[in-house]
Scaffold this motif. Sequence first.
Motif, PDB file in Angstrom:
ATOM      1  N   LEU A 132       0.479  11.428   8.368  1.00  0.00           N
ATOM      2  CA  LEU A 132       0.573  11.172   6.939  1.00  0.00           C
ATOM      3  C   LEU A 132       0.306  12.492   6.239  1.00  0.00           C
ATOM      4  N   CYS A 162       2.840  10.541  -0.246  1.00  0.00           N
ATOM      5  CA  CYS A 162       2.372  10.432   1.131  1.00  0.00           C
ATOM      6  C   CYS A 162       3.608  10.236   1.999  1.00  0.00           C
ATOM      7  N   VAL A 219       5.280   9.650   5.543  1.00  0.00           N
ATOM      8  CA  VAL A 219       4.905   9.028   6.804  1.00  0.00           C
ATOM      9  C   VAL A 219       5.904   9.417   7.882  1.00  0.00           C
ATOM     10  N   VAL A 239       0.934   0.898   3.286  1.00  0.00           N
ATOM     11  CA  VAL A 239       0.359   2.176   2.897  1.00  0.00           C
ATOM     12  C   VAL A 239      -0.532   1.925   1.684  1.00  0.00           C
ATOM     13  N   ARG A 277       7.708   2.856  -3.036  1.00  0.00           N
ATOM     14  CA  ARG A 277       8.210   3.355  -1.771  1.00  0.00           C
ATOM     15  C   ARG A 277       9.478   4.167  -2.013  1.00  0.00           C
ATOM     16  N   CYS A 319      -4.279   8.719   1.372  1.00  0.00           N
ATOM     17  CA  CYS A 319      -3.390   7.632   1.759  1.00  0.00           C
ATOM     18  C   CYS A 319      -3.749   7.203   3.179  1.00  0.00           C
ATOM     19  N   MET A 361      -2.550   4.191   6.384  1.00  0.00           N
ATOM     20  CA  MET A 361      -1.425   3.378   6.841  1.00  0.00           C
ATOM     21  C   MET A 361      -1.804   2.525   8.029  1.00  0.00           C
ATOM     22  N   TYR A 391      -7.391   0.329   8.672  1.00  0.00           N
ATOM     23  CA  TYR A 391      -6.443   1.440   8.732  1.00  0.00           C
ATOM     24  C   TYR A 391      -6.828   2.435   9.822  1.00  0.00           C
TER      25      TYR A 391
END
Length: 127
Positions: A4, A22, A24, A34, A72, A96, A98, A114
């Motif tokens: 990330l 962020c 990914v 996220v 997103r 952030c 995920m 997470y």
Amino acid sequence: QVQLVQSGGGSVEAGGSLRLSCVVSGIGFNSIIVTWFRQPPGKGHEGVAAIYTGDSSTTYAESVKGRFTISRDNDNYAVHLQMNSLKPEDTAVYYCAMWSANIQPAQRFWRSNYNYWGRGSQVTVSS
């Protein structure tokens, strides 16, 4: 390898706007959650906003509703946090995080859910 990578943040006067991103990598983007957390100076982490990419459902902390927007970006495998009407109390390091599955809204701000985290971005809002 899941990564990330955060960008954005900085310093702004109260009432201003900033955007955090962020990106990914290393995992499919279509069914992950996220979440943005923040850690104000001298305080613990708190959840700010979350998005599940599977259905674009979002969750916001009460303190940021109406001011922050999480979104997103499928083209760039990124999640953005647009922060408007910033207040001095928004000053914090923003992270952030995920996880590779959906999390029910009531649990989206639990840090223990997470496994993957960005390195953090400083946001400073002056009065």
